[in-house]
Scaffold this active site. Structure first.
Site, PDB file in Angstrom:
ATOM      1  N   TYR B 138       0.891  -1.174   0.000  1.00 28.04           N
ATOM      2  CA  TYR B 138       0.000   0.000   0.000  1.00 28.04           C
ATOM      3  C   TYR B 138       0.921   1.214   0.000  1.00 28.04           C
ATOM      4  O   TYR B 138       0.818   2.087   0.849  1.00 28.04           O
ATOM      5  CB  TYR B 138      -0.818  -0.088   1.294  1.00 28.04           C
ATOM      6  CG  TYR B 138      -2.066   0.713   1.434  1.00 28.04           C
ATOM      7  CD1 TYR B 138      -3.081   0.659   0.483  1.00 28.04           C
ATOM      8  CD2 TYR B 138      -2.282   1.504   2.570  1.00 28.04           C
ATOM      9  CE1 TYR B 138      -4.259   1.374   0.655  1.00 28.04           C
ATOM     10  CE2 TYR B 138      -3.455   2.210   2.747  1.00 28.04           C
ATOM     11  CZ  TYR B 138      -4.440   2.138   1.782  1.00 28.04           C
ATOM     12  OH  TYR B 138      -5.625   2.828   1.963  1.00 28.04           O
ATOM     13  N   HIS B 143      -2.287   7.590  -2.687  1.00 25.86           N
ATOM     14  CA  HIS B 143      -3.423   6.672  -2.776  1.00 25.86           C
ATOM     15  C   HIS B 143      -4.013   6.411  -1.388  1.00 25.86           C
ATOM     16  O   HIS B 143      -5.235   6.460  -1.203  1.00 25.86           O
ATOM     17  CB  HIS B 143      -2.975   5.352  -3.418  1.00 25.86           C
ATOM     18  CG  HIS B 143      -4.017   4.274  -3.416  1.00 25.86           C
ATOM     19  ND1 HIS B 143      -5.160   4.321  -4.199  1.00 25.86           N
ATOM     20  CD2 HIS B 143      -4.114   3.118  -2.702  1.00 25.86           C
ATOM     21  CE1 HIS B 143      -5.889   3.241  -3.983  1.00 25.86           C
ATOM     22  NE2 HIS B 143      -5.288   2.501  -3.079  1.00 25.86           N
ATOM     23  N   ARG B 152     -12.781   6.678   5.451  1.00 28.72           N
ATOM     24  CA  ARG B 152     -12.724   7.196   6.823  1.00 28.72           C
ATOM     25  C   ARG B 152     -12.466   8.704   6.755  1.00 28.72           C
ATOM     26  O   ARG B 152     -11.338   9.163   7.012  1.00 28.72           O
ATOM     27  CB  ARG B 152     -11.574   6.542   7.612  1.00 28.72           C
ATOM     28  CG  ARG B 152     -11.654   5.053   7.831  1.00 28.72           C
ATOM     29  CD  ARG B 152     -10.378   4.517   8.513  1.00 28.72           C
ATOM     30  NE  ARG B 152      -9.200   4.861   7.744  1.00 28.72           N
ATOM     31  CZ  ARG B 152      -8.766   4.189   6.691  1.00 28.72           C
ATOM     32  NH1 ARG B 152      -9.388   3.093   6.316  1.00 28.72           N
ATOM     33  NH2 ARG B 152      -7.702   4.593   6.020  1.00 28.72           N
ATOM     34  N   GLU B 208      -6.821  -1.133 -10.381  1.00 29.37           N
ATOM     35  CA  GLU B 208      -5.783  -0.508  -9.566  1.00 29.37           C
ATOM     36  C   GLU B 208      -4.466  -0.616 -10.319  1.00 29.37           C
ATOM     37  O   GLU B 208      -4.039  -1.715 -10.685  1.00 29.37           O
ATOM     38  CB  GLU B 208      -5.666  -1.171  -8.182  1.00 29.37           C
ATOM     39  CG  GLU B 208      -6.842  -0.859  -7.286  1.00 29.37           C
ATOM     40  CD  GLU B 208      -6.571  -1.165  -5.801  1.00 29.37           C
ATOM     41  OE1 GLU B 208      -5.838  -2.129  -5.520  1.00 29.37           O
ATOM     42  OE2 GLU B 208      -7.110  -0.428  -4.944  1.00 29.37           O
ATOM     43  N   GLU B 210      -0.847  -0.913 -10.441  1.00 30.41           N
ATOM     44  CA  GLU B 210       0.213  -1.343  -9.532  1.00 30.41           C
ATOM     45  C   GLU B 210       1.409  -1.863 -10.327  1.00 30.41           C
ATOM     46  O   GLU B 210       1.313  -2.157 -11.506  1.00 30.41           O
ATOM     47  CB  GLU B 210      -0.281  -2.470  -8.610  1.00 30.41           C
ATOM     48  CG  GLU B 210      -1.490  -2.103  -7.758  1.00 30.41           C
ATOM     49  CD  GLU B 210      -1.671  -3.030  -6.564  1.00 30.41           C
ATOM     50  OE1 GLU B 210      -0.726  -3.763  -6.222  1.00 30.41           O
ATOM     51  OE2 GLU B 210      -2.770  -3.009  -5.992  1.00 30.41           O
ATOM     52  N   GLN B 249     -15.845  -4.258  -1.067  1.00 30.35           N
ATOM     53  CA  GLN B 249     -14.758  -3.887  -0.152  1.00 30.35           C
ATOM     54  C   GLN B 249     -15.265  -3.050   1.021  1.00 30.35           C
ATOM     55  O   GLN B 249     -14.900  -3.280   2.184  1.00 30.35           O
ATOM     56  CB  GLN B 249     -13.705  -3.103  -0.938  1.00 30.35           C
ATOM     57  CG  GLN B 249     -12.444  -2.763  -0.165  1.00 30.35           C
ATOM     58  CD  GLN B 249     -11.404  -2.040  -1.028  1.00 30.35           C
ATOM     59  OE1 GLN B 249     -11.611  -1.849  -2.228  1.00 30.35           O
ATOM     60  NE2 GLN B 249     -10.294  -1.654  -0.428  1.00 30.35           N
ATOM     61  N   TYR B 253     -14.544  -5.083   4.603  1.00 32.79           N
ATOM     62  CA  TYR B 253     -13.106  -4.981   4.885  1.00 32.79           C
ATOM     63  C   TYR B 253     -12.761  -4.821   6.355  1.00 32.79           C
ATOM     64  O   TYR B 253     -11.591  -4.980   6.726  1.00 32.79           O
ATOM     65  CB  TYR B 253     -12.459  -3.879   4.047  1.00 32.79           C
ATOM     66  CG  TYR B 253     -12.395  -2.514   4.682  1.00 32.79           C
ATOM     67  CD1 TYR B 253     -13.521  -1.728   4.772  1.00 32.79           C
ATOM     68  CD2 TYR B 253     -11.198  -2.022   5.201  1.00 32.79           C
ATOM     69  CE1 TYR B 253     -13.458  -0.473   5.357  1.00 32.79           C
ATOM     70  CE2 TYR B 253     -11.128  -0.773   5.787  1.00 32.79           C
ATOM     71  CZ  TYR B 253     -12.260  -0.007   5.859  1.00 32.79           C
ATOM     72  OH  TYR B 253     -12.210   1.223   6.446  1.00 32.79           O
ATOM     73  N   LYS B 262     -11.145  -8.390  -3.794  1.00 29.32           N
ATOM     74  CA  LYS B 262      -9.901  -8.391  -4.571  1.00 29.32           C
ATOM     75  C   LYS B 262      -9.539  -9.766  -5.107  1.00 29.32           C
ATOM     76  O   LYS B 262      -8.545  -9.885  -5.811  1.00 29.32           O
ATOM     77  CB  LYS B 262      -8.742  -7.934  -3.682  1.00 29.32           C
ATOM     78  CG  LYS B 262      -8.961  -6.620  -2.976  1.00 29.32           C
ATOM     79  CD  LYS B 262      -8.412  -5.467  -3.757  1.00 29.32           C
ATOM     80  CE  LYS B 262      -8.376  -4.217  -2.902  1.00 29.32           C
ATOM     81  NZ  LYS B 262      -7.717  -3.122  -3.620  1.00 29.32           N
ATOM     82  N   SER B 266      -6.765 -10.778 -10.823  1.00 30.96           N
ATOM     83  CA  SER B 266      -5.672  -9.805 -10.890  1.00 30.96           C
ATOM     84  C   SER B 266      -4.918 -10.142 -12.169  1.00 30.96           C
ATOM     85  O   SER B 266      -4.791 -11.316 -12.520  1.00 30.96           O
ATOM     86  CB  SER B 266      -4.731  -9.911  -9.680  1.00 30.96           C
ATOM     87  OG  SER B 266      -5.456  -9.887  -8.478  1.00 30.96           O
TER      88      SER B 266
END
EC number: 3.7.1.2
Lengths: 442, 442
Positions: B138, B143, B152, B208, B210, B249, B253, B262, B266
């Protein structure tokens, strides 16, 4: 769906006479699978019967079975159980039936199979299969509530708990079999009153009393596994100690969940007890009436058989002090029970965990291991971790020999045992899972 | 530590002349590895050179190299790269040097190797190796802050972020190679105003952006990997699209992190670009001076070389409307860029991720894949997901053709590209990773 059949018949006995003792974990109604070797030889697949192991590679050489059972036995000539587990339920079940008949008192195969027995006391075990992905669930509402109240006093049980079989991906590489020793992990922790975190040996090392569930047959990516078909995908179960570094966990786990707090070691018992062997111990579906009923994809008309499994579980501790100067046999008996519970208290069943896991099209694979999460019962003394038993380390346990524990100390050995027992059915045991903590590496 | 050597020399050209075009992703300074086949034949290992693939199995038959390079090439005769990756840095580096010399203009091996070339346009790709454990980090603070502010609002960046390279275990079984198609996942979601959750097709499907990091050489359980030695353990990197079901999610989560949101798919790019090829693109260590300095186990005197990698990244979208009635070639060009960033913005370096992962004694294994987490840059238009670009779906993107997107629709193809480019060094490309969303299954 698994039905009761002649392999469950309590009247059957084995020509391996020690299997007929009423306290044996491995009567002829059990027949769990493992991978073992005698020192110096190669690992191979075996089935437990009493205090003996039937060497399946040696047994297969006699070509004793036909049809699906013969195919399954041939697959057991491999160095682990993966090829057999991949074959699917009909093959596992056929092999179980043939083994049951072959080991039964009066079997004509006794003379061929007797030389294939190896005393369990001489065996070393390996992981029963190559573990692919490892997923850990959180299926005890008592554990979730108790831990939640320590990590989030204002908000112990999150709103999703009664709807979602909560789980997370775990680390497969560090799973090993009973007898594992591992160094106390180091990690980053932060004391509540500290300005900044520090890195050093874990101070709050804990066990977690779990069951493991082995997937036998997977599902193609994009397909789901309906709840009523989950029995066809689960090969069997074992005991699982999911070691946890509580201080590391508290600092690292938000927002993406536990990571290094759980990835340093996990230990499983060597024997996979098949779901078919456990069939007599299915109980009704125990969800409290006042709780929400599960969504349709987690519900079934067949709840009575997809219900909980009444597997007795206990945790024992052996401190270096208890090992003392005694003989090995006395040492083994000198352990203190910390708690006892049953898997029947699980809020989510195995079937629900499997159906949920595949509900997004995720492909489960043969060799996947699902942990059930820590199995704590409704009573405080039924807690499956020291975190719960000591109220987050605030109330130390005093052991019979006067020692105290909040969390685990170097040299401690933790042993977990599991078994099923009731009137009218044979005892089905899991054996045990044992592992010992070595000091942190310098 | 990886040093610059003759394989990085920008003056070298290849006798495979298309590799000498300045815009080629695969000049002789790159030499990435993949697993490919020509339709109807078996999968094998290859190295990219221009628009060609050197078939390493065919090349190995000539026994062209000596010493460690010969051993590494022999390991490439396998159906995937695992055996070669396990050999370790000295072998990877020796093979790279020998391949660089063999493909260089004027090499005496040209006549032997020319028949071993396969046009990339004819190749089908597979996963480059069997992926063992998959871990997702992460590492972009931009991000983490942007997503945190959506999930949050009061507490976007958690206190541990600047101390801990946050990561979680991911699902390995559903990772596939570029070209993957997958059905829109279903899952349990709960609208904020709903009384209870429901199960159905995901409504907020996202990509995403990555990078993936492949571990070549692992560490024994209980041992750590010092930061200064991490370069010896990382074989190379690829592009990674870590598809995410945002509505699933949000509901699932807490408290254990993302799970089914997830695990449905992928997608990685086929080519593993070695860490050695990327050496010219190391930048200084970019942590802002006002931020806390990393703890000693995440710090190094060698920060200049253990620092960030300046890898340009971009995301493109091709909607069914863009595919329209055009020819396949025109289709491929008809895509809209959604964002562009660089891996240099990552708050944590690859070395820090690897050192942290093993800091508790967790054994990394050859074939492990580490995702870096979504790579978003400091500017809003550098965001690596639709969640960020559309502010949680509140501000739809309007595409050039008038279409709008908050999240992805059925038939959408997402393409990601990566490359390194600067004065005085050869362009090092990753190629691309592409995948297409199929409608949810009934």
């Amino acid at each position: 769906m698994i039905s009761l059949n002649e392999t469950h018949d309590v009247n059957h006995t084995s020509w391996v006479s020690c299997a007929n003792q009423p306290d044996s974990d491995f009567p002829i109604q059990n027949l769990p699978f493992a991978v073992f070797r005698v020192a110096g030889e190669s690992f191979r697949c075996g089935v437990a019967i009493g205090n003996q192991i039937l060497d399946l590679k040696a047994a297969a050489a006699h070509k004793p079975f036909e049809g699906k059972a013969a195919d399954a036995l041939t697959a057991c000539e491999h160095e682990n159980l993966n090829p057999m587990m991949e074959l699917g339920f009909e093959y596992w079940s056929a092999l179980r039936l043939s083994l049951s008949r072959a080991l039964r008192t009066g079997s004509t195969l006794e003379s061929q199979f007797k030389p294939c027995l190896v005393p369990m006391a001489k065996a070393e075990f390996a992981l029963p299969c190559q573990i692919r992905d490892y997923t850990d669930f959180y299926s005890s509402i008592y554990h979730a509530t108790a831990v939640g109240s320590l990590f989030r006093p204002d908000n112990p049980l999150l709103p999703n708990y009664k709807w979602v079989p909560i789980g997370y991906h775990g680390r497969a590489s560090s799973i090993d079999v009973s007898g594992q020793t591992f160094h106390r992990p180091a990690g980053q922790t932060k004391a509540p009153d500290a300005d900044q975190p520090s890195y050093g040996p874990c101070k709050r090392l804990d066990y977690e009393l779990e069951m493991g569930v082995f997937i036998g047959q997977g599902n193609p990516m994009g397909n789901r596994i309906p709840l009523d078909q989950t029995d066809q995908h689960v090969f069997g179960m074992c005991l699982l100690n999911d070691w946890s570094a509580r201080d590391v966990q508290a600092w690292e786990y938000q927002p993406l969940g536990p990571f290094l707090a759980k990835s340093f070691a996990s230990t499983i018992s060597p024997w996979i007890v098949t779901l078919e062997a456990l069939a007599p111990y299915r109980t009704g579906y125990l969800r409290p009436a006042e709780d929400p009923q599960p969504l349709p994809y987690l519900s079934s008309e067949q709840n009575s058989t997809l219900g909980a499994l009444d597997i007795q579980l206990e945790v024992l501790l052996q401190t270096p002090g208890m090992k003392g100067s005694q003989t090995p046999v006395a040492q083994k008996q000198c352990m203190e029970k910390l708690s006892q519970s049953s898997f029947k208290h699980s809020y989510w069943t195995i079937g629900q965990m499997v159906a949920h896991h595949a509900s997004n099209g995720c492909n489960l694979q043969s060799g996947d291991l699902l942990g059930t999460g820590t199995q704590s019962g409704p009573k405080p003394e039924e807690a499956g971790s020291l975190l719960e038993l000591t109220k987050g380390g605030k109330q130390p346990l005093t052991l019979t020999n006067g020692e105290q524990r909040t969390f685990l100390q170097d040299g401690d050995t933790v042993v977990m045992r599991g078994w099923c027992e009731k009137e009218g059915a044979a005892r089905i045991g899991f054996g045990d899972v044992s592992a010992t903590i070595l000091p942190a590496k310098g």
